[in-house]
Design an enzyme around this catalytic site. Structure first.
Site, PDB file in Angstrom:
ATOM      1  CB  ILE A   1      54.564  29.850  39.287  1.00  0.00           C
ATOM      2  CG1 ILE A   1      54.153  28.371  39.538  1.00  0.00           C
ATOM      3  CG2 ILE A   1      56.406  29.786  39.123  1.00  0.00           C
ATOM      4  CD1 ILE A   1      54.504  27.538  38.204  1.00  0.00           C
ATOM      5  CB  THR A   2      57.574  31.293  43.540  1.00  0.00           C
ATOM      6  OG1 THR A   2      57.775  32.741  43.347  1.00  0.00           O
ATOM      7  CG2 THR A   2      58.786  30.463  42.423  1.00  0.00           C
TER       8      THR A   2
ATOM      9  CG  ASP B   1      46.740  33.888  45.024  1.00  0.00           C
ATOM     10  OD1 ASP B   1      46.740  33.353  46.199  1.00  0.00           O
ATOM     11  OD2 ASP B   1      46.111  34.676  44.668  1.00  0.00           O
TER      12      ASP B   1
ATOM     13  CG  ASP C   1      61.254  40.412  36.542  1.00  0.00           C
ATOM     14  OD1 ASP C   1      60.427  41.108  36.285  1.00  0.00           O
ATOM     15  OD2 ASP C   1      61.747  40.154  37.667  1.00  0.00           O
TER      16      ASP C   1
ATOM     17  CG  LEU D   1      48.584  34.039  39.530  1.00  0.00           C
ATOM     18  CD1 LEU D   1      48.742  32.905  40.289  1.00  0.00           C
ATOM     19  CD2 LEU D   1      47.132  34.704  39.456  1.00  0.00           C
TER      20      LEU D   1
ATOM     21  CD  GLN E   1      55.303  45.316  46.581  1.00  0.00           C
ATOM     22  OE1 GLN E   1      55.295  44.736  47.629  1.00  0.00           O
ATOM     23  NE2 GLN E   1      54.582  46.547  46.660  1.00  0.00           N
ATOM     24  CB  SER E   2      51.310  41.368  46.202  1.00  0.00           C
ATOM     25  OG  SER E   2      52.010  40.449  46.968  1.00  0.00           O
TER      26      SER E   2
ATOM     27  CB  THR F   1      43.799  43.654  44.609  1.00  0.00           C
ATOM     28  OG1 THR F   1      43.774  43.767  45.800  1.00  0.00           O
ATOM     29  CG2 THR F   1      44.214  44.683  43.805  1.00  0.00           C
TER      30      THR F   1
ATOM     31  CD  GLU G   1      44.360  47.170  49.876  1.00  0.00           C
ATOM     32  OE1 GLU G   1      44.215  48.339  49.558  1.00  0.00           O
ATOM     33  OE2 GLU G   1      44.093  46.459  50.835  1.00  0.00           O
TER      34      GLU G   1
ATOM     35  CE1 TYR H   1      49.276  44.379  44.578  1.00  0.00           C
ATOM     36  CE2 TYR H   1      47.267  45.217  46.121  1.00  0.00           C
ATOM     37  CZ  TYR H   1      48.048  44.300  45.348  1.00  0.00           C
ATOM     38  OH  TYR H   1      47.468  43.065  45.100  1.00  0.00           O
TER      39      TYR H   1
ATOM     40  CE  LYS I   1      47.647  43.156  41.486  1.00  0.00           C
ATOM     41  NZ  LYS I   1      47.850  42.143  40.688  1.00  0.00           N
TER      42      LYS I   1
ATOM     43  CG  HIS J   1      43.177  35.393  48.088  1.00  0.00           C
ATOM     44  ND1 HIS J   1      42.910  36.559  47.567  1.00  0.00           N
ATOM     45  CD2 HIS J   1      43.992  34.761  47.630  1.00  0.00           C
ATOM     46  CE1 HIS J   1      43.682  36.623  46.667  1.00  0.00           C
ATOM     47  NE2 HIS J   1      44.467  35.695  46.487  1.00  0.00           N
TER      48      HIS J   1
END
Length: 331
Positions: free
Chosen positions: A15-16, A19, A71, A93, A96-97, A138, A140, A161, A165, A191
């Protein structure tokens, strides 16, 4: 756009992040009560800075945003929180993006991004709660698959990553097919926004423009300028996420603009907006190159436009101007 039913409850992991913060604003505006998971840190204020515009504490009876320390690496916490909150919708959401960082931290990336998703899915199954789940997939995942990429394009990830995903994506499909869950994946292409992390290339560029224009620095160092990406505007992409959970059937969609640009194109637009020539201020640094590059990611959003009516309105050139103006104002 479809109206929300007042009184719904949503749970957001991550949430932080960029997105997460935009999605929180969207859901609160639609009358939701929103619960978010925040990782424990020494400074809670720093972690929640993107939520400053909405995280207020008026009379408790009026408060509709609740943050919980936790977490996605803690399965027990997820089960307990889902049982307590009983959300109508869950948006995963958390990740580690950062693609380049995933090469340095592959195991951590897998633990959060891949296993975090299956912990959440299993927590929903174990809790017995009837909820709808959005998984943030994603572009990716496509890696070297030739563009334009759509929902039928085979995956060929080129980073830890991307691999993580793909695992999370197929886990979501598996739980949907095995347990009848309303669980969907939105395959979002790049985005961005003024809330993008400062280490991501678009924000790195626009922040440098503002600082160079103000005389605070002279150069910015970047990696591959020839990479082609499909850049959209994050506040619009969270609308697509919400729409996917209002759909009658659980369906996976590509979320994209369909309009490609190179990193060089984006830099030229950003520097040009400030009357600067990018060639005077950008230098190549091989440290920002990936061990395995992804040359072209260009989405085909025809399916989501046709079936639920979502279309991108802001494209990469306007996005560059929006981000430059925001970074100017931040100085």
């Amino acid at each position: 756009m479809t109206a929300a039913t007042p009184g719904k409850t949503a749970l957001i992991t991550g949430i932080t992040g960029q997105d997460g913060s935009y999605l929180t604003e969207l859901l609160l505006a639609k009358g939701y009560t929103v619960h978010g998971i925040v990782r424990h840190a020494s400074s809670l204020i720093a972690n929640t800075s993107r939520l400053d515009a909405v995280y207020q504490d008026p009379h408790e009876s009026e408060r509709r945003l609740f943050l919980h320390k936790g977490d996605v690496t803690d399965a027990g916490m997820l089960v307990n929180l889902i049982r307590d909150v009983r959300p109508d919708e869950i948006y995963n959401l958390a990740a580690q993006s950062h693609v380049r960082v995933s090469f340095d931290l592959p195991e951590y990336t897998a633990n959060v991004t891949a296993l975090g998703a299956i912990r959440l899915l299993e927590a929903v199954r174990a809790s017995g709660i009837d909820t709808r789940i959005y998984q943030a997939s994603t572009s990716e995942m496509f890696g070297t698959a030739p563009p334009p990429q759509d929902e039928t394009t085979p995956f060929h990830p080129r980073s830890p990553y991307g691999v993580a995903k793909v695992y999370a994506h197929w886990a979501t499909v598996n739980y949907r097919e095995s347990y009848g869950m309303f669980a969907v994946s939105g395959i979002s292409f790049n985005h961005e926004s003024p809330r993008r992390g400062e280490t991501f290339v678009t924000r790195k560029i626009t922040r440098a423009v503002a600082r160079i224009e103000a005389g605070l620095e002279k150069k910015v160092f970047l990696g591959n300028m020839d990479a082609v990406r499909d850049w959209g505007y994050a506040p619009e992409y969270v609308e697509a996420m919400w729409l996917m959970l209002q759909h009658d059937e659980p369906v996976d969609y590509v979320i994209a603009t369909g309009r490609p640009a190179t990193v060089r194109d984006f830099a030229e637009a950003a520097f040009g907006h400030a009357g600067l020539d990018w060639r005077d201020h950008i230098e190549h640094d091989e440290r920002y190159e990936r061990p395995a590059e992804v040359p072209e990611l260009i989405g085909n959003p025809a399916k989501i436009a046709r079936e639920i009516g979502w279309r991108a309105r802001v494209h990469w050139d306007e996005l560059a101007r929006i981000m430059v103006d925001a970074d100017r104002k931040a100085l």
